[in-house]
Scaffold this motif. Structure first.
Motif, mmCIF file in Angstrom:
data_model
loop_
_atom_site.group_PDB
_atom_site.id
_atom_site.type_symbol
_atom_site.label_atom_id
_atom_site.label_comp_id
_atom_site.label_asym_id
_atom_site.label_seq_id
_atom_site.Cartn_x
_atom_site.Cartn_y
_atom_site.Cartn_z
ATOM 1 N N PRO A 142 5.546 0.442 -13.598
ATOM 2 C CA PRO A 142 5.871 -0.903 -13.106
ATOM 3 C C PRO A 142 5.853 -1.003 -11.577
ATOM 4 O O PRO A 142 5.451 -2.042 -11.031
ATOM 5 C CB PRO A 142 7.284 -1.146 -13.659
ATOM 6 C CG PRO A 142 7.402 -0.234 -14.822
ATOM 7 C CD PRO A 142 6.628 0.977 -14.458
ATOM 8 N N VAL A 143 6.288 0.055 -10.892
ATOM 9 C CA VAL A 143 6.309 0.034 -9.431
ATOM 10 C C VAL A 143 4.881 -0.009 -8.880
ATOM 11 O O VAL A 143 4.570 -0.775 -7.956
ATOM 12 C CB VAL A 143 7.061 1.256 -8.864
ATOM 13 C CG1 VAL A 143 7.039 1.234 -7.336
ATOM 14 C CG2 VAL A 143 8.495 1.265 -9.362
ATOM 15 N N VAL A 144 4.004 0.797 -9.451
ATOM 16 C CA VAL A 144 2.603 0.819 -9.005
ATOM 17 C C VAL A 144 1.941 -0.536 -9.269
ATOM 18 O O VAL A 144 1.235 -1.074 -8.407
ATOM 19 C CB VAL A 144 1.838 1.959 -9.707
ATOM 20 C CG1 VAL A 144 0.336 1.843 -9.428
ATOM 21 C CG2 VAL A 144 2.353 3.307 -9.226
ATOM 22 N N ILE A 145 2.160 -1.106 -10.443
ATOM 23 C CA ILE A 145 1.589 -2.417 -10.773
ATOM 24 C C ILE A 145 2.105 -3.486 -9.813
ATOM 25 O O ILE A 145 1.348 -4.336 -9.324
ATOM 26 C CB ILE A 145 1.922 -2.802 -12.229
ATOM 27 C CG1 ILE A 145 1.135 -1.943 -13.203
ATOM 28 C CG2 ILE A 145 1.615 -4.285 -12.485
ATOM 29 C CD1 ILE A 145 -0.370 -2.147 -13.131
ATOM 30 N N CYS A 170 9.749 -1.778 7.701
ATOM 31 C CA CYS A 170 9.695 -2.050 6.267
ATOM 32 C C CYS A 170 9.234 -0.823 5.485
ATOM 33 O O CYS A 170 9.575 -0.668 4.312
ATOM 34 C CB CYS A 170 8.753 -3.225 5.988
ATOM 35 S SG CYS A 170 9.415 -4.821 6.493
ATOM 36 N N GLY A 171 8.459 0.049 6.155
ATOM 37 C CA GLY A 171 8.002 1.269 5.501
ATOM 38 C C GLY A 171 9.160 2.136 5.048
ATOM 39 O O GLY A 171 9.122 2.717 3.947
ATOM 40 N N PHE A 172 10.204 2.245 5.888
ATOM 41 C CA PHE A 172 11.386 3.023 5.499
ATOM 42 C C PHE A 172 12.064 2.399 4.277
ATOM 43 O O PHE A 172 12.516 3.103 3.370
ATOM 44 C CB PHE A 172 12.385 3.087 6.661
ATOM 45 C CG PHE A 172 11.971 4.003 7.771
ATOM 46 C CD1 PHE A 172 12.026 5.374 7.617
ATOM 47 C CD2 PHE A 172 11.522 3.501 8.973
ATOM 48 C CE1 PHE A 172 11.643 6.231 8.629
ATOM 49 C CE2 PHE A 172 11.133 4.339 10.007
ATOM 50 C CZ PHE A 172 11.194 5.710 9.832
ATOM 51 N N PHE A 177 0.787 -1.232 0.000
ATOM 52 C CA PHE A 177 0.000 0.000 0.000
ATOM 53 C C PHE A 177 0.825 1.292 0.000
ATOM 54 O O PHE A 177 0.290 2.363 -0.277
ATOM 55 C CB PHE A 177 -0.987 0.017 1.181
ATOM 56 C CG PHE A 177 -0.387 0.316 2.524
ATOM 57 C CD1 PHE A 177 -0.213 1.626 2.948
ATOM 58 C CD2 PHE A 177 -0.023 -0.703 3.386
ATOM 59 C CE1 PHE A 177 0.331 1.912 4.188
ATOM 60 C CE2 PHE A 177 0.519 -0.432 4.628
ATOM 61 C CZ PHE A 177 0.696 0.888 5.029
ATOM 62 N N LEU A 178 2.126 1.224 0.268
ATOM 63 C CA LEU A 178 2.929 2.455 0.334
ATOM 64 C C LEU A 178 3.485 2.973 -0.992
ATOM 65 O O LEU A 178 3.525 4.186 -1.205
ATOM 66 C CB LEU A 178 4.088 2.267 1.327
ATOM 67 C CG LEU A 178 3.834 2.656 2.781
ATOM 68 C CD1 LEU A 178 5.099 2.461 3.608
ATOM 69 C CD2 LEU A 178 3.361 4.095 2.894
ATOM 70 N N PRO A 179 3.955 2.103 -1.916
ATOM 71 C CA PRO A 179 4.632 2.635 -3.109
ATOM 72 C C PRO A 179 3.794 3.612 -3.928
ATOM 73 O O PRO A 179 4.288 4.682 -4.303
ATOM 74 C CB PRO A 179 4.956 1.370 -3.911
ATOM 75 C CG PRO A 179 5.103 0.311 -2.886
ATOM 76 C CD PRO A 179 4.068 0.630 -1.841
ATOM 77 N N ALA A 180 2.542 3.264 -4.236
ATOM 78 C CA ALA A 180 1.711 4.148 -5.061
ATOM 79 C C ALA A 180 1.517 5.500 -4.391
ATOM 80 O O ALA A 180 1.646 6.555 -5.025
ATOM 81 C CB ALA A 180 0.358 3.485 -5.332
ATOM 82 N N TYR A 181 1.227 5.482 -3.083
ATOM 83 C CA TYR A 181 1.035 6.729 -2.344
ATOM 84 C C TYR A 181 2.343 7.513 -2.240
ATOM 85 O O TYR A 181 2.373 8.738 -2.414
ATOM 86 C CB TYR A 181 0.500 6.417 -0.953
ATOM 87 C CG TYR A 181 0.454 7.616 -0.025
ATOM 88 C CD1 TYR A 181 -0.528 8.587 -0.163
ATOM 89 C CD2 TYR A 181 1.402 7.764 0.983
ATOM 90 C CE1 TYR A 181 -0.568 9.695 0.673
ATOM 91 C CE2 TYR A 181 1.366 8.858 1.829
ATOM 92 C CZ TYR A 181 0.384 9.813 1.671
ATOM 93 O OH TYR A 181 0.345 10.908 2.506
#
Length: 404
Positions: A382-385, A363-365, A237-241
């Motif tokens: 690609p990161v969002v997918i 892991c968030g960091f 849930f973190l990368p897209a945001y």
């Protein structure tokens, strides 16, 4: 204390927890987002601003002194209340001291004070988690988890939004003293709070306690699947945001507009979500609430795909943020309730709670740094997918492995 008295807690107890959760976030909300924007507007360089997040490091490392909070300061009338008094009082002192300093001219004096403030904020969070586990029964934990999520949203709205907007009218000192007044209001409530009157467990003394540091490991016995779910969460849930901010900056959005979107609009949406879904979650089992919330968020992340492909219009951005921030408290409430359940067998409630929160936080960091690196190397899409695929896998894994 008898069950009836525990279940029917008076309103002043609930109000205290609302105040505690708001004050936990309002100061940090101002000293991270709002302060950076104020200083940037006054011409401060980005390399100097990068030091502010480092002062928040104690919040990420709070698990290291959680056993100390559980073991010490156990007195005749209270335990976690004592730690809350210390942390809130020092936070109040820090704010008043900073209020009389110039944020530009005395920036390097303010930084260590912010470090102390964040350390006390982390200590406050540790004490609140232990206190909440001791007071609230299983059937109350969705409600107190909802209050925690709501408090964090209100704190973010106040610290990162409302007080920032008031800066033009009341100035630096006025903003800091306003936050200090909010903390002072919570301290007054805490003064009249009788902790042991509402505790489920019989108080123990420091010399009777086990080595609470063992709970950092023992809490995971028989819960490896739960650990895997917690580790996977930030990667889903973190990368897209996290990538939304650089995407918006690349598209020419003003920093103030981004702050309002993420801190004010996002917090308001999450606050509304808590109000709408709190009663629904109470009717679900822990497994159902976790699985459904993870699945809902996985679908919500699909809205970031057009943005990652370059379709950065205001409708797409606000739709993606609406769905994301609406789904966030569902997951938070479910996770918090399960964490509190898992801590029931431990005398070190704060240690047990925060040991379970630590994997996702740590892991968030990693995710934040990794998402930037991968986005630079492969692009945003690609990161969002990849994060969306992990979100669906995590929901599926939870549905198969979590006990009812």
């Amino acid at each position: 204390m008898n069950d009836k008295a525990t279940i029917r807690l008076p309103k002043n107890v609930w109000l205290l927890f609302v105040s505690l959760y708001i004050t936990e976030y309002v100061g940090i909300g101002f000293l991270t987002i709002a302060l950076a924007l104020i200083l940037r507007k006054d011409g401060m360089e980005l390399d100097q601003l990068s030091l502010i997040p480092l002062m928040m490091l104690p919040i990420g490392l709070k698990i290291l002194w959680a056993p100390v909070i559980d073991k010490y300061l156990k007195r005749r009338i209270s335990h976690y209340r004592n730690w809350l008094f210390i942390s809130l009082t020092l936070m109040l002192v820090c704010l008043i001291f900073i209020a009389f300093l110039d944020p530009i001219q005395q920036f390097y004096i303010i930084l260590p004070i912010i470090f102390i403030f964040s350390t006390m904020t982390a200590t406050q969070e540790l004490a609140i988690s232990g206190l909440a586990c001791n007071i609230f029964l299983v059937q109350q934990r969705y409600l107190i988890s909802s209050i925690k999520t709501s408090g964090s949203m209100i704190g973010n709205i106040l610290g990162g939004g409302v007080i920032l907007l008031l800066y033009a009218y009341i100035g630096w000192m006025g903003c800091l003293l306003l936050i200090a007044i909010l903390i002072g209001f919570t301290l007054i409530q805490l003064f009249f709070f009788e902790e042991y009157r509402y505790c489920q467990n019989k108080p123990t003394y420091e010399n009777m306690d086990p080595q609470y540091w063992k709970d950092l490991i023992i809490i995971w016995k028989g819960r490896i699947n739960w650990l895997i779910i917690l580790i996977l969460m930030p990667f889903s849930f973190l990368p897209a945001y996290n990538l939304l901010s650089p995407i918006l900056v690349d598209d020419g959005w003003a920093l103030s507009d981004i702050a309002i979107l993420l801190k004010v609009f996002g917090s308001i949406v999450s606050l509304v979500a808590v109000i709408l879904v709190a009663k629904i979650l109470k009717r679900l089992s822990r497994k159902q609430s976790l699985t459904y919330s993870l699945l809902f968020q996985a679908f919500a992340l699909l809205a970031f795909i057009p943005i990652s492909l370059g379709y950065v219009n205001i409708f797409n951005v606000y739709l993606a943020c609406f769905l994301y921030f609406f789904s966030l408290p569902l997951m938070s409430i479910a996770i918090t309730a399960i964490i509190m359940d898992n801590s029931d067998s431990s005398q070190a409630r704060s240690t047990a709670c925060n040991a379970q929160s630590a994997p996702s936080f740590i892991c968030g960091f990693i995710v934040i740094s990794l998402s930037y690196y991968l986005a630079k190397k492969f692009g945003y899409f690609p990161v969002v997918i990849g994060s969306i695929v992990l979100a669906f896998l995590n929901a599926f894994y939870a549905s198969r492995t979590m006990e009812k």
